[in-house]
Design a protein around this motif. Structure first.
Motif, PDB file in Angstrom:
ATOM      1  N   THR A   1       0.752  -4.409   8.222  1.00 12.14           N
ATOM      2  CA  THR A   1      -0.125  -3.349   8.743  1.00 12.14           C
ATOM      3  C   THR A   1       0.345  -1.929   8.474  1.00 12.14           C
ATOM      4  O   THR A   1      -0.493  -1.034   8.284  1.00 12.14           O
ATOM      5  N   GLU A   2       1.643  -1.682   8.460  1.00 17.86           N
ATOM      6  CA  GLU A   2       2.126  -0.295   8.430  1.00 17.86           C
ATOM      7  C   GLU A   2       3.119   0.020   7.324  1.00 17.86           C
ATOM      8  O   GLU A   2       3.425   1.202   7.098  1.00 17.86           O
ATOM      9  N   ALA A   3       3.650  -0.956   6.659  1.00 17.71           N
ATOM     10  CA  ALA A   3       4.707  -0.706   5.670  1.00 17.71           C
ATOM     11  C   ALA A   3       4.209   0.203   4.552  1.00 17.71           C
ATOM     12  O   ALA A   3       3.133  -0.025   3.992  1.00 17.71           O
ATOM     13  N   PRO A   4       4.974   1.241   4.223  1.00 22.25           N
ATOM     14  CA  PRO A   4       4.572   2.123   3.113  1.00 22.25           C
ATOM     15  C   PRO A   4       4.549   1.354   1.786  1.00 22.25           C
ATOM     16  O   PRO A   4       5.417   0.536   1.513  1.00 22.25           O
ATOM     17  N   ARG A   5       3.533   1.656   0.978  1.00 21.86           N
ATOM     18  CA  ARG A   5       3.376   1.037  -0.329  1.00 21.86           C
ATOM     19  C   ARG A   5       3.547   2.108  -1.412  1.00 21.86           C
ATOM     20  O   ARG A   5       3.262   3.291  -1.173  1.00 21.86           O
ATOM     21  N   PRO A   6       3.962   1.710  -2.593  1.00 22.24           N
ATOM     22  CA  PRO A   6       4.115   2.711  -3.673  1.00 22.24           C
ATOM     23  C   PRO A   6       2.796   3.337  -4.109  1.00 22.24           C
ATOM     24  O   PRO A   6       2.797   4.420  -4.699  1.00 22.24           O
ATOM     25  N   ASP A   7       1.656   2.679  -3.804  1.00 21.43           N
ATOM     26  CA  ASP A   7       0.360   3.252  -4.178  1.00 21.43           C
ATOM     27  C   ASP A   7      -0.174   4.226  -3.125  1.00 21.43           C
ATOM     28  O   ASP A   7      -1.304   4.706  -3.219  1.00 21.43           O
ATOM     29  N   GLY A   8       0.662   4.519  -2.108  1.00 21.72           N
ATOM     30  CA  GLY A   8       0.277   5.464  -1.071  1.00 21.72           C
ATOM     31  C   GLY A   8      -0.433   4.842   0.108  1.00 21.72           C
ATOM     32  O   GLY A   8      -0.657   5.505   1.125  1.00 21.72           O
ATOM     33  N   LYS A   9      -0.808   3.579   0.011  1.00 28.08           N
ATOM     34  CA  LYS A   9      -1.468   2.908   1.120  1.00 28.08           C
ATOM     35  C   LYS A   9      -0.429   2.370   2.104  1.00 28.08           C
ATOM     36  O   LYS A   9       0.776   2.498   1.890  1.00 28.08           O
ATOM     37  N   GLN A  10      -0.923   1.725   3.161  1.00 26.92           N
ATOM     38  CA  GLN A  10      -0.043   1.141   4.164  1.00 26.92           C
ATOM     39  C   GLN A  10      -0.376  -0.331   4.348  1.00 26.92           C
ATOM     40  O   GLN A  10      -1.548  -0.710   4.448  1.00 26.92           O
ATOM     41  N   GLY A  11       0.673  -1.144   4.399  1.00 29.20           N
ATOM     42  CA  GLY A  11       0.510  -2.535   4.773  1.00 29.20           C
ATOM     43  C   GLY A  11       0.127  -3.462   3.636  1.00 29.20           C
ATOM     44  O   GLY A  11      -0.546  -3.073   2.673  1.00 29.20           O
TER      45      GLY A  11
END
Length: 519
Positions: free
Chosen positions: A339-349
């Protein structure tokens, strides 16, 4: 109460317990093996920890039966799984292509292979296995165990088990307090052991390594497999230990050797260490197209190490609270990643992360029990200390030699954060031997350790606790009990009498146990 008897009773179906049963049965002894979980196999199965091994494991540095186990794992995949043509002919097939292991594999495969290895003895009646049973009582005097009471979890039924020798192969050394065997827990003082990395002040018996409740996941992009929000999620979402560089639920942690802040990545990118590949147990690229929708990996990472309190030698309610705390931390880590983990594409989860309950054989998706790194340890006739294995102490590329060697092993001294709020201790070690004296309690008697409960310290437990070493310890303990039965002697006699020790070491070598490292 039912009574069962055998030549040798092994309490605990850990890696060491299974190896001990195999060894004793090979020598014709009748054996009873109990395990509180549904699966035998300890770290390999009910704790869901892929093997941690040294770099020479394919050539030497393990017992013949452990190497046979590894080959049977590979044979299992070649026989029953749709490997690609290239993977099928790889002599050193690594089903998960994990960073941590040369043979990372599914806990279900580990359990199936261990059951198959024991099957001939079980079918002949030489071996009886009782799963779902826990040791709850012991009749003993001066180190001599007459009977062990085990209770069936769920029904509450009890059995009294007796044998000429009793082996404690439980993950926490559960028989030691029940049998009145002197033991140590936690961290020793430098004044007591002289170890460079021991505590500077007083010993702390409650200072133990973190436990980890492992679980398996795969990843299905575009799908949503988000679990219900864990009840303790808000606590873990905010939690940060004073020795940790960020909140625990983040992609940052200390590098174990340097303690410098390091960033991890879930999937491989930008040269960062990939947690996904770390303990991966299925690399889908090794299998024919469509066999697996995703890789499968085991989550046993810095983010789900639980150190808020020990689970050994604490009141029952406190133990249960910490076990539940470890469970909640692992579920919270999964929920945070979904749900909340930062992603390299700027999204979360990553909602496509799917908890694979089937891999661990449980309803809640987590392993059947927490991964225990540190057990109660017997007060032994000989205790292995850091001075015997740290190259800064030995001054050589091999550890201190032991005339009473019953096996060999190698792993760096690897201590995870502790319940006293201490950070990693990660120190070089050198290839070492396992001394017989570390398997014999000071009191003598007929109880032998067969797991992580031998005569090590808090520091040296960090290199003697891994899969192939534990297997060797258990195998040596099983062979020692069988040897003593054949000779009408006691383990202390074998340790003290040169001729008996030489005969026992010849037996070990005949059974495929290496007693020294090749130069």
């Amino acid at each position: 109460m039912k009574e069962q008897t055998a030549d040798i009773v092994i309490i605990g179906g850990s890696v060491g317990g299974v190896a001990a049963a195999l060894a004793a049965c090979r020598l014709g002894k009748k054996v009873i093996l109990t395990e509180e979980c549904a699966w035998i196999g300890g770290q390999l199965t009910n704790q869901a920890v892929p093997p941690d091994e040294h770099q020479w494991i394919e050539q030497f540095g393990a017992t013949r039966s452990y190497r046979d186990y590894r080959e049977q794992v590979r044979r299992y995949y070649r026989t029953f799984f749709p490997l690609t043509a290239d993977a099928a002919v790889q002599p050193l097939l690594n089903p998960g292509n994990a960073l941590v292991s040369r043979i990372s594999h599914d806990p279900r495969v580990a359990h199936a292979v261990l059951q198959a290895m024991l099957a001939p003895y079980e079918h002949s009646g030489r071996l009886r296995i009782f799963t779902g049973w826990k040791a709850t009582g012991c009749e003993a005097d001066n180190g001599q165990v007459r009977a062990v009471t085990v209770t069936q979890l769920g029904s509450g039924d009890q059995m009294a088990l007796s044998g000429r020798f009793v082996l404690d192969a439980t993950e926490c050394g559960d028989l030691l307090p029940l049998a009145g065997i002197d033991y140590v827990t936690g961290a020793e003082s430098r004044l007591e052991t002289g170890e460079p990395h021991a505590l500077e002040g007083a010993a702390d018996p409650m200072d133990m390594q973190a436990v980890t409740h492992c679980f398996a996941v795969d990843y299905l992009e575009g799908e949503d497999h988000t679990i219900d929000k864990p009840k303790d999620y808000e606590f873990w979402r905010q939690y940060q230990a004073d020795f940790w560089p960020e909140r625990q639920l983040s992609w940052f942690s200390p590098q174990p050797r340097t303690l410098k802040k390091v960033e991890y990545a879930l999937f491989p990118r930008d040269g960062l260490f990939s947690l996904w590949n770390y303990r991966r147990i299925i690399d889908k690229e090794l299998f024919r197209e469509g066999a697996f929708a995703s890789d499968i990996t085991i989550v046993n990472w810095p983010q789900n190490d639980y150190w808020l309190g020990p689970v050994i030698d604490v009141p029952g309610e406190e133990r249960l609270r910490h076990l539940e705390g470890a469970r909640q931390l692992s579920l919270s880590l999964l929920y945070w990643m979904q749900t909340e983990a930062p992603r390299p594409d700027g999204k979360q989860g990553y909602p496509g992360l799917r908890l694979r309950a089937d891999v661990c054989g449980t309803d809640d998706g987590l392993a059947q029990q927490v991964y225990i790194r540190e057990s109660r340890r017997i007060r032994a006739r000989f205790t292995v200390k850091e001075q015997h294995v740290n190259p800064d102490c030995t001054g050589t590329k091999l550890a201190a030699p032991f005339r009473d060697s019953v096996g060999i092993g190698f792993y760096h001294i690897d201590l995870h954060p502790s319940t006293a709020g201490r950070n990693y201790i990660d120190v070089e070690s050198v290839p070492f031997q396992i001394p017989l004296g570390s398997l014999i309690p000071e009191q003598g008697g007929n109880l032998l350790p067969a797991c992580k409960n031998i005569g090590t310290t808090h520091i040296t437990n960090g290199c003697y606790r891994l899969h192939p070493v534990e297997w060797n310890i258990g195998e040596a303990a099983g062979l020692l009990a069988a040897f003593c039965l054949n000779r009408g002697s006691m383990p202390s006699d074998v340790h003290e009498q040169g001729s008996l020790l030489e005969d026992f070491q010849r037996l070990l070598q005949d059974q495929g146990i290496e007693l020294s490292w090749p130069l």
